[in-house]
Design a protein around this motif. Sequence first.
Motif, PDB file in Angstrom:
ATOM      1  N   ASP A 146      -4.798  82.834  -9.398  1.00 55.70           N
ATOM      2  CA  ASP A 146      -6.114  82.234  -9.317  1.00 55.70           C
ATOM      3  C   ASP A 146      -7.093  83.115 -10.084  1.00 55.70           C
ATOM      4  OD1 ASP A 146      -7.808  80.168  -7.661  1.00 55.70           O
ATOM      5  OD2 ASP A 146      -8.873  82.062  -7.452  1.00 55.70           O
ATOM      6  N   TYR A 167     -12.534  69.603  -5.612  1.00 59.03           N
ATOM      7  CA  TYR A 167     -13.007  68.215  -5.687  1.00 59.03           C
ATOM      8  C   TYR A 167     -13.090  67.615  -4.284  1.00 59.03           C
ATOM      9  CZ  TYR A 167     -13.501  63.467  -7.547  1.00 59.03           C
ATOM     10  OH  TYR A 167     -13.964  62.215  -7.869  1.00 59.03           O
ATOM     11  N   GLY A 214     -16.553  66.895  -9.672  1.00 62.39           N
ATOM     12  CA  GLY A 214     -15.998  67.240 -10.979  1.00 62.39           C
ATOM     13  C   GLY A 214     -15.022  68.384 -10.856  1.00 62.39           C
ATOM     14  N   HIS A 215     -14.782  69.049 -11.986  1.00 56.07           N
ATOM     15  CA  HIS A 215     -13.901  70.203 -11.955  1.00 56.07           C
ATOM     16  C   HIS A 215     -14.438  71.238 -10.971  1.00 56.07           C
ATOM     17  CE1 HIS A 215     -10.750  72.814 -13.411  1.00 56.07           C
ATOM     18  NE2 HIS A 215     -11.622  73.804 -13.408  1.00 56.07           N
ATOM     19  N   ALA A 216     -13.539  71.808 -10.181  1.00 58.91           N
ATOM     20  CA  ALA A 216     -13.934  72.708  -9.095  1.00 58.91           C
ATOM     21  C   ALA A 216     -14.932  73.780  -9.558  1.00 58.91           C
ATOM     22  CB  ALA A 216     -12.693  73.378  -8.523  1.00 58.91           C
ATOM     23  N   PRO A 217     -16.169  73.758  -9.037  1.00 51.18           N
ATOM     24  CA  PRO A 217     -17.156  74.779  -9.403  1.00 51.18           C
ATOM     25  C   PRO A 217     -16.995  76.001  -8.501  1.00 51.18           C
ATOM     26  CG  PRO A 217     -18.204  73.090  -8.062  1.00 51.18           C
ATOM     27  CD  PRO A 217     -16.743  72.714  -8.179  1.00 51.18           C
ATOM     28  N   ARG A 218     -15.897  76.688  -8.721  1.00 51.59           N
ATOM     29  CA  ARG A 218     -15.503  77.776  -7.826  1.00 51.59           C
ATOM     30  C   ARG A 218     -16.490  78.948  -7.837  1.00 51.59           C
ATOM     31  NH1 ARG A 218     -10.097  78.554  -6.986  1.00 51.59           N
ATOM     32  NH2 ARG A 218     -10.847  80.337  -5.784  1.00 51.59           N
ATOM     33  N   ARG A 251       4.203  69.417  -6.445  1.00 53.34           N
ATOM     34  CA  ARG A 251       3.006  69.364  -7.294  1.00 53.34           C
ATOM     35  C   ARG A 251       3.118  70.366  -8.439  1.00 53.34           C
ATOM     36  NH1 ARG A 251      -0.926  65.426  -7.059  1.00 53.34           N
ATOM     37  NH2 ARG A 251      -2.315  66.944  -8.004  1.00 53.34           N
ATOM     38  N   VAL A 301       0.700  75.521  -9.959  1.00 53.11           N
ATOM     39  CA  VAL A 301      -0.360  74.557  -9.675  1.00 53.11           C
ATOM     40  C   VAL A 301      -1.569  75.358  -9.214  1.00 53.11           C
ATOM     41  CG1 VAL A 301       0.348  74.200  -7.250  1.00 53.11           C
ATOM     42  CG2 VAL A 301      -0.897  72.399  -8.450  1.00 53.11           C
ATOM     43  N   ASP A 302      -2.762  74.899  -9.567  1.00 48.87           N
ATOM     44  CA  ASP A 302      -3.911  75.651  -9.074  1.00 48.87           C
ATOM     45  C   ASP A 302      -4.364  75.080  -7.740  1.00 48.87           C
ATOM     46  OD1 ASP A 302      -6.832  74.470  -9.340  1.00 48.87           O
ATOM     47  OD2 ASP A 302      -5.743  73.749 -11.087  1.00 48.87           O
ATOM     48  N   CYS A 332      -6.937  73.868  -6.375  1.00 47.22           N
ATOM     49  CA  CYS A 332      -7.649  72.598  -6.246  1.00 47.22           C
ATOM     50  C   CYS A 332      -6.863  71.417  -6.808  1.00 47.22           C
ATOM     51  CB  CYS A 332      -9.013  72.705  -6.904  1.00 47.22           C
ATOM     52  SG  CYS A 332     -10.125  73.824  -6.019  1.00 47.22           S
ATOM     53  N   ASN A 333      -5.718  71.670  -7.390  1.00 44.52           N
ATOM     54  CA  ASN A 333      -4.871  70.594  -7.888  1.00 44.52           C
ATOM     55  C   ASN A 333      -3.703  70.324  -6.929  1.00 44.52           C
ATOM     56  OD1 ASN A 333      -4.289  68.542  -9.660  1.00 44.52           O
ATOM     57  ND2 ASN A 333      -3.378  69.848 -11.227  1.00 44.52           N
TER      58      ASN A 333
END
Lengths: 296, 296
Positions: B130, B159, B183-187, B262, B277-278, B280-281
């Motif tokens: 990560d 998300y 949207g794309h994860a605003p981590r 996944r 896999v990340d 959030c995916n």
Amino acid sequence: MSILLALAAAAQAPAAKPLTPSEIVAQAPAAAWSEVSPDDLLVIDYQGGARTIIELAPAFAPVHVANIRALAAAGYWRGSSIYRVQDNYVTQWGVNEGGPPIPATVVKKPPAEYDRAVRGLTIRPLGYSDAYAPRVGHAQGWPFAWNPATGRGNLTHCYGMVGVGRDMAPDTGMGGELYAVIGHAPRHLDRNIALVGRVVEGMEQMSALPRGTEALGIYKAGTVARLIANIRLASALPAAERPRFQVMKTDSATFSAYVRARANRRDAFFNIPAGGVDLCNAPVPVRRTPAPSSSR
Amino acid sequence: MSILLALAAAAQAPAAKPLTPSEIVAQAPAAAWSEVSPDDLLVIDYQGGARTIIELAPAFAPVHVANIRALAAAGYWRGSSIYRVQDNYVTQWGVNEGGPPIPATVVKKPPAEYDRAVRGLTIRPLGYSDAYAPRVGHAQGWPFAWNPATGRGNLTHCYGMVGVGRDMAPDTGMGGELYAVIGHAPRHLDRNIALVGRVVEGMEQMSALPRGTEALGIYKAGTVARLIANIRLASALPAAERPRFQVMKTDSATFSAYVRARANRRDAFFNIPAGGVDLCNAPVPVRRTPAPSSSR
């Protein structure tokens, strides 16, 4: 000695407030930007007047991009539609079934341009880890993942990236159906599909559409999300009407400063900078080419 | 000896085709699911009839969640609105200005529940790297990041995650304004804001809205994206009308199989499994609680 001098200098000038990512972009010198060729801008005009503009990536999928240019030149997408909108995944458009004849210059079965040799590319490593690839960063303006052991790399499925819809392998899709990522980066698609570009303007025309109600977000038969008037290259428009864009050079010092600022947000809102950023959360800055008087 | 037996068994049964993530979810045993308490389901009814349902996360932000329950009980959000939709970022709703009196039980300045002690949580490490945190995985059904050195961890901005809008520090927001990630994860927001839950149904009611035209996706003065009829806890609805949800237990073998699938997609479409896999995916599976006859 140099330490003392530095301390003396620091005592004179108050510590500069670090710039935010948007401040860095706003203050970027002209030399940090690269003009996009009008042959690399794909202009989608919707019925009703809205527009989405895509930058093509010929260095990464040359045969697919040549196909797309040939289809645009032939007016292949005139009267086509957006027919798939799947939440947190993709919006897909083009000629789904039937459609006009495919121009003779289109390669019907393009090679699997899912990755390419790293050799020849100027790459800036991101500097933060990734769950999908041994190395990630930016290659000539594009988000890129690669494997030093194989010497090969690929564009990555970040928000707004555009790919070529395809059926099952080994079909790669000839380019008549395209999709854009509208959710969290579906990076599992990397190396399984040909990415050919990214949306540079009018993303909301694709992301804010009602989601399709059938499997995979496909619209119900007889309905579409949006009708497409035409898709053309910017180079096919009269010179005065061509949209012009610039992409930040990812090998510039400005881009490095931008990535560092994205990874360590110090805007007033942030209490704790993350200390890292993932590839798709550091989107490459793009802007309309400024008028000569306002460019620096 | 056991190897020979295993080989013999393999010779008899053809190699099983690996299950896809959705097949794993569809075949998950009843024991792999956990029922969500009706006190942890926040039901947003829009004017016009559509609905979004959120699962609250009291284990991670107890004071903020208690505030939200008190606000819902008081009908605080009756007639409020969605007033901000920023592309690839967040949709925000609630009482933006003015509004009804805040119930006395609401803590006006809640503590900064941006992280919590890891102790006491059952955590499944994701097993893939990560860019934002030393460790990531799933804690009791939620995406979670933590630092073994400090013993503290936090929910992550994936998300569909829901947080509490706030002004500048040290204000954490009392809960009257909420946002969902669209949207794309605003981590980079992790550890800077209180996450209180996630959307479990009706996400498209928030993600498919026209983007606001003002700064930060705020709607122009006098306009809103959507009017909210009311927001209530499921426990405040008549029993027969309560929506019921189950979340996959993230410490179950089924969830581990799901994450592995996944990370290594072998559906016919995929030529090359990602091998990772990340966070959030790998969204935690959620479903409507099946009727007793069909549960296993």
